[in-house]
Design a protein around this motif. Sequence first.
Motif, mmCIF file in Angstrom:
data_model
loop_
_atom_site.group_PDB
_atom_site.id
_atom_site.type_symbol
_atom_site.label_atom_id
_atom_site.label_comp_id
_atom_site.label_asym_id
_atom_site.label_seq_id
_atom_site.Cartn_x
_atom_site.Cartn_y
_atom_site.Cartn_z
ATOM 1 N N GLY A 72 0.699 -1.172 -0.045
ATOM 2 C CA GLY A 72 0.119 0.081 0.018
ATOM 3 C C GLY A 72 0.918 1.231 -0.054
ATOM 4 N N GLY A 73 0.260 2.445 0.256
ATOM 5 C CA GLY A 73 1.073 3.659 -0.211
ATOM 6 C C GLY A 73 0.896 4.476 -1.224
ATOM 7 N N PRO A 74 1.161 5.582 -1.261
ATOM 8 C CA PRO A 74 1.240 6.453 -2.397
ATOM 9 C C PRO A 74 1.862 5.822 -3.546
ATOM 10 N N LEU A 75 3.079 5.272 -3.507
ATOM 11 C CA LEU A 75 3.816 4.867 -4.599
ATOM 12 C C LEU A 75 2.984 3.705 -5.471
ATOM 13 N N ALA A 140 6.172 12.659 -12.260
ATOM 14 C CA ALA A 140 7.171 11.851 -12.993
ATOM 15 C C ALA A 140 6.782 10.279 -12.902
ATOM 16 N N VAL A 141 6.433 9.821 -11.595
ATOM 17 C CA VAL A 141 5.971 8.535 -11.591
ATOM 18 C C VAL A 141 4.929 8.126 -12.227
ATOM 19 N N THR A 142 3.831 9.009 -12.617
ATOM 20 C CA THR A 142 2.697 8.655 -13.279
ATOM 21 C C THR A 142 3.086 8.534 -14.663
ATOM 22 N N ALA A 143 3.846 9.543 -15.208
ATOM 23 C CA ALA A 143 4.214 9.678 -16.582
ATOM 24 C C ALA A 143 5.223 8.373 -17.047
ATOM 25 N N LEU A 144 6.138 8.007 -16.228
ATOM 26 C CA LEU A 144 6.739 6.978 -16.150
ATOM 27 C C LEU A 144 6.212 5.578 -16.342
ATOM 28 N N ALA A 145 5.295 5.445 -15.518
ATOM 29 C CA ALA A 145 4.083 4.083 -15.264
ATOM 30 C C ALA A 145 3.411 4.284 -16.654
ATOM 31 N N MET A 146 3.232 5.104 -17.284
ATOM 32 C CA MET A 146 2.302 5.002 -18.551
ATOM 33 C C MET A 146 2.998 4.751 -19.572
ATOM 34 N N PRO A 173 14.930 2.238 -2.176
ATOM 35 C CA PRO A 173 14.866 1.093 -1.747
ATOM 36 C C PRO A 173 14.297 -0.128 -2.265
ATOM 37 N N VAL A 174 14.675 -1.093 -2.361
ATOM 38 C CA VAL A 174 14.155 -2.428 -3.146
ATOM 39 C C VAL A 174 13.011 -2.849 -2.202
ATOM 40 N N THR A 175 13.330 -2.812 -0.724
ATOM 41 C CA THR A 175 12.344 -3.082 0.001
ATOM 42 C C THR A 175 11.060 -2.334 -0.230
ATOM 43 N N LYS A 176 10.989 -0.975 -0.841
ATOM 44 C CA LYS A 176 9.944 0.017 -0.925
ATOM 45 C C LYS A 176 9.233 -0.330 -2.195
ATOM 46 N N VAL A 177 10.169 -0.620 -3.215
ATOM 47 C CA VAL A 177 9.632 -0.802 -4.450
ATOM 48 C C VAL A 177 9.123 -1.995 -4.887
ATOM 49 N N ALA A 178 9.703 -3.027 -4.162
ATOM 50 C CA ALA A 178 9.114 -4.298 -4.729
ATOM 51 C C ALA A 178 7.630 -4.575 -4.178
#
Length: 262
Positions: A72-75, A140-146, A173-178
């Motif tokens: 969960g979370g904003p990411l 930036a995250v939304t554009a990259l994700a698209m 950190p990978v622990t947050k990204v994964a």
Amino acid sequence: MIWWQGLLGLASGFLVAAVTAPVGVSGAVFLLPVQLSVLSVPSPAVTPTNLLFNVVATPGALLRYRRRGQLGGPLTRLLVLGTLPGVVIGAVVRVFLLPGPQAFRLLVACLLLPLGLWLYVRTLRPPRRPILTDGPSPRAVTALAMAVGIVGGIYGIGGGSLLGPILAGRGLPVTKVAPAALASTFITSIAGALAYAAVLALTTPGDVAPIWALGLLCGLGGLIGGYVGAHLQPRLPESGLRLLLGTLAIALACLYAVQALG
């Protein structure tokens, strides 16, 4: 599908998910060569079959991450917001513009090779100051994700499996990204699989629908393997997780380049 293909699919799904779940990758990105070269899944049906694998396999790892409070979370919300429409666009591109396996493999090789090298170099020679400390900007995250979602729809990986290495390479950190990448992969894979099975397969001739039995068996193996891999993540160092991501991306890119140009 004969019995040995189902057994191989089950075992392959378990192995790739167990290795890749700790770094936020569903395993579909590495299962695809097995489906193409060993199990003889036709193209472009291999793409929705991989999306079906994601739908079945990723809840195992997500359940483990949720129990540790990492899900969960904003990411996660930002990744889903971009990749969800992107994966549908990518499905259309895959069927109508890139139906041949040679162009498909070459595209993947050109994408993953620089990505893997970049992540490898940044891990072995990290910058003095991290590029991202509080996380990337939402825009930036939304554009990259698209953009990644479109490629993910073409490749059959849902998008999150590419966002994981990119965001880790930028310093997160990978622990947050994964967990966020896997959650994005799960949601967008549902949308991508439905786009292939419910829309494109009904309007386009050829092998477009997923191979349901094989996808479900691979996914069952991935469900168990993903849970095991997520359980192992806290026991692995951050640098080791990053190098694992980079190594897997480089190896797959080289394999696809040889197959496409050979």
